[in-house]
Design a protein around this motif. Structure first.
Motif, short mmCIF file in Angstrom:
data_model
loop_
_atom_site.label_atom_id
_atom_site.label_comp_id
_atom_site.label_asym_id
_atom_site.label_seq_id
_atom_site.Cartn_x
_atom_site.Cartn_y
_atom_site.Cartn_z
N VAL A 112 -16.65 8.30 -24.43
CA VAL A 112 -15.79 9.46 -24.62
C VAL A 112 -14.40 9.13 -24.09
CG1 VAL A 112 -17.62 11.21 -24.51
CG2 VAL A 112 -16.45 10.52 -22.41
N PHE A 113 -13.39 9.78 -24.64
CA PHE A 113 -12.02 9.69 -24.15
C PHE A 113 -11.64 10.99 -23.47
CE2 PHE A 113 -11.80 6.30 -27.27
CZ PHE A 113 -10.88 5.40 -26.74
N ASP A 114 -10.80 10.90 -22.43
CA ASP A 114 -10.25 12.11 -21.83
C ASP A 114 -8.83 12.35 -22.36
OD1 ASP A 114 -8.52 10.44 -20.38
OD2 ASP A 114 -9.52 10.78 -18.46
N ALA A 115 -8.17 13.38 -21.86
CA ALA A 115 -6.85 13.75 -22.35
C ALA A 115 -5.77 12.76 -21.95
CB ALA A 115 -6.48 15.15 -21.84
N ARG A 116 -6.09 11.83 -21.08
CA ARG A 116 -5.13 10.81 -20.62
C ARG A 116 -5.43 9.45 -21.27
NH1 ARG A 116 -5.50 11.66 -14.21
NH2 ARG A 116 -4.19 9.79 -14.22
N ASP A 117 -6.13 9.47 -22.39
CA ASP A 117 -6.43 8.26 -23.16
C ASP A 117 -7.29 7.26 -22.39
OD1 ASP A 117 -4.94 9.18 -25.34
OD2 ASP A 117 -3.09 8.35 -24.51
N ARG A 118 -8.04 7.74 -21.42
CA ARG A 118 -8.95 6.88 -20.68
C ARG A 118 -10.34 6.98 -21.29
NH1 ARG A 118 -7.80 8.94 -14.62
NH2 ARG A 118 -8.63 10.81 -15.62
N MET A 119 -10.98 5.85 -21.47
CA MET A 119 -12.32 5.81 -22.04
C MET A 119 -13.37 5.74 -20.93
SD MET A 119 -14.13 2.94 -24.49
CE MET A 119 -13.52 3.54 -26.06
N TYR A 120 -14.39 6.57 -21.09
CA TYR A 120 -15.55 6.50 -20.20
C TYR A 120 -16.69 5.84 -20.97
CZ TYR A 120 -13.02 9.62 -17.08
OH TYR A 120 -12.08 10.16 -16.24
N VAL A 121 -17.29 4.84 -20.34
CA VAL A 121 -18.35 4.05 -20.96
C VAL A 121 -19.65 4.28 -20.20
CG1 VAL A 121 -19.08 1.72 -21.59
CG2 VAL A 121 -16.64 2.32 -21.62
N LEU A 122 -20.67 4.73 -20.92
CA LEU A 122 -21.98 4.96 -20.31
C LEU A 122 -22.84 3.72 -20.50
CD1 LEU A 122 -23.89 7.08 -18.98
CD2 LEU A 122 -24.65 7.63 -21.31
N GLU A 123 -23.20 3.07 -19.40
CA GLU A 123 -24.00 1.87 -19.43
C GLU A 123 -25.44 2.21 -19.02
OE1 GLU A 123 -20.76 -1.59 -18.56
OE2 GLU A 123 -21.55 -0.57 -16.79
N MET A 124 -26.38 1.96 -19.92
CA MET A 124 -27.77 2.41 -19.74
C MET A 124 -28.46 1.69 -18.58
SD MET A 124 -31.09 1.25 -20.52
CE MET A 124 -30.93 0.15 -21.92
N SER A 125 -28.27 0.39 -18.48
CA SER A 125 -28.88 -0.41 -17.42
C SER A 125 -28.03 -1.65 -17.24
CB SER A 125 -30.32 -0.79 -17.79
OG SER A 125 -30.92 -1.61 -16.81
N THR A 126 -27.68 -1.96 -16.01
CA THR A 126 -26.75 -3.06 -15.77
C THR A 126 -27.41 -4.26 -15.11
OG1 THR A 126 -26.11 -2.08 -13.65
CG2 THR A 126 -24.77 -1.51 -15.59
N ALA A 127 -28.70 -4.19 -14.81
CA ALA A 127 -29.40 -5.32 -14.21
C ALA A 127 -29.78 -6.32 -15.29
CB ALA A 127 -30.64 -4.84 -13.48
N PRO A 128 -29.79 -7.60 -14.99
CA PRO A 128 -30.22 -8.59 -15.99
C PRO A 128 -31.71 -8.47 -16.27
CG PRO A 128 -29.87 -9.64 -13.85
CD PRO A 128 -29.39 -8.23 -13.71
N GLY A 129 -32.10 -8.78 -17.52
CA GLY A 129 -33.51 -8.73 -17.89
C GLY A 129 -33.87 -7.45 -18.60
N ASP A 130 -35.05 -6.93 -18.31
CA ASP A 130 -35.51 -5.69 -18.93
C ASP A 130 -34.74 -4.50 -18.36
OD1 ASP A 130 -37.40 -7.05 -20.41
OD2 ASP A 130 -38.98 -6.77 -18.90
N PRO A 131 -34.64 -3.39 -19.15
CA PRO A 131 -34.01 -2.18 -18.61
C PRO A 131 -34.66 -1.77 -17.29
CG PRO A 131 -34.37 -1.95 -20.95
CD PRO A 131 -35.06 -3.23 -20.55
#
Length: 359
Positions: free
Chosen positions: A279-298
């Motif tokens: 999503v973007f906010d009113a200041r043109d900043r993007m928010y990124v939702l990362e489901m799982s950040t560990a290596p390997g399986d979720p």
């Protein structure tokens, strides 16, 4: 599966968000079944797409099945749900009569159903991901394909676009034969200037759907990027799409691309991980939702939100999310996140979290 069950069983409300960092986090709503995409409606309420409860029906021998270990699926013509959540966090059911299905037990019985919702005017549209014969959903007495439905005021639905048929008649350039879903696994949808746009991760494409059911392809992402599993779609003057990527997870291996309405694609940002929301906010900043950040399986409690500023600077907003699966921005400036979006046993345990970012 054991780690998911242990983690959820020991979790009470905010334990799902782990390290909070500087953001303020509250549980906005509970009692959801595999929550996915979510949008605020013109009435000010929040509408949440839910994968639902899966099903037990098999269509083996009736159509092409998804190969193991993902398939064969089992499914149902009902169980997929859309919930309405008011300003106090109270949940009511808009409809629970949409298809729902689940992968094979070997993959953990992961559920899909309603993938996302969007409004055009006062009309509510739902993107179906768990339907179709290859997902074990009975096709009698009438076909029940993946597609886009308009949800009527009485909770009934009207199919406006058969996306299963479109995929089958319009193959992409580079499908992945070892990981192929005949009906697709549609994930994100946005409304732009009276039309709907949906991204399909398994085939790798973005399609435009009009409210009278005309379907056209904006871009075949697989043609230039290969099997990258694009999942998250946003519109901010152009389309922006990010990818989950294939498993096992390699941190920082996912990307965000900018795609023009005419279908030209360009790498916009790199170094993100297993993305399921933008999503973007009113200041043109993007928010990124990362489901799982560990290596390997979720891995539970490793999801996070990263903010990318217009100059490319990245900031971590929150860490420790439990398999987050959707994100939207409210008019109040807060982020609303579908949390505990999948992984056994998620039925009834899904949440919507309200996150107030700290600048």
């Amino acid at each position: 599966m054991k780690i998911w069950k242990t983690a959820v069983a020991g979790c009470v409300l905010l334990c799902a968000v782990g390290a909070l960092g500087q953001a303020t986090v509250t549980v906005f709503a509970t009692g959801l079944n595999n929550p996915r995409g979510l949008k605020f409606g013109p009435d000010g309420n929040l509408y949440v797409a839910e994968g639902g409860t899966g099903g037990v029906n098999s269509t083996a021998g009736q159509c092409t099945q998804v190969i193991p270990p993902v398939g064969p699926y089992s499914g149902s013509r009902t169980g997929g749900r859309i919930s309405k959540i008011d300003a106090s966090g109270n949940r009511t059911t808009v409809t629970d009569t949409l298809p729902s299905s689940q992968t094979s037990p070997a993959l953990g019985g992961l559920v899909s159903g309603v993938a996302d919702v969007a409004f055009i005017g006062s009309d509510l549209y739902a993107l179906l991901s768990g339907a179709g014969c290859s997902h074990g959903v009975p096709q009698s007495p009438t076909p029940a394909p993946n597609g886009i439905v308009r949800v009527n005021a009485d909770g009934s639905s009207t199919l406006i676009a058969d996306l299963s048929a479109f995929l089958m008649s319009h193959p992409v350039a580079n499908p992945e034969p070892d990981d192929f879903e005949p009906d697709g696994t549609w994930y994100s949808m946005v409304a732009v200037r009276g039309d709907l746009y949906a991204v399909e991760p398994n085939h790798g494409e973005i399609d435009r759907i009009t409210t009278d059911g005309q379907i056209s392809r904006v871009i075949d992402i697989s043609a230039s990027q290969g099997h990258v599993v694009p999942t998250a779609l946003a519109y901010h003057g152009n389309f922006f799409v990010a990818n989950l990527h294939t498993f096992p997870i390699v941190p920082n291996s996912s990307n965000v691309w900018k795609i023009t309405p005419s279908g030209n694609i360009k790498l916009w940002r790199s170094g993100v991980t297993a993305v399921l929301g933008l999503v973007f906010d009113a200041r043109d900043r993007m928010y990124v939702l990362e489901m799982s950040t560990a290596p390997g399986d979720p891995t539970p409690f490793t999801g996070d939100i990263v903010r990318i500023d217009p100059d490319g600077t990245k900031h971590t907003v929150i860490t420790g999310l439990f398999f987050p699966s959707g994100m939207t921005l409210g008019q109040d400036g807060n982020l609303y996140i579908s949390n505990i979006g999948f992984g056994p046993p998620p039925v009834g345990l899904g949440q919507v979290l309200k996150i107030t970012p700290i600048d």
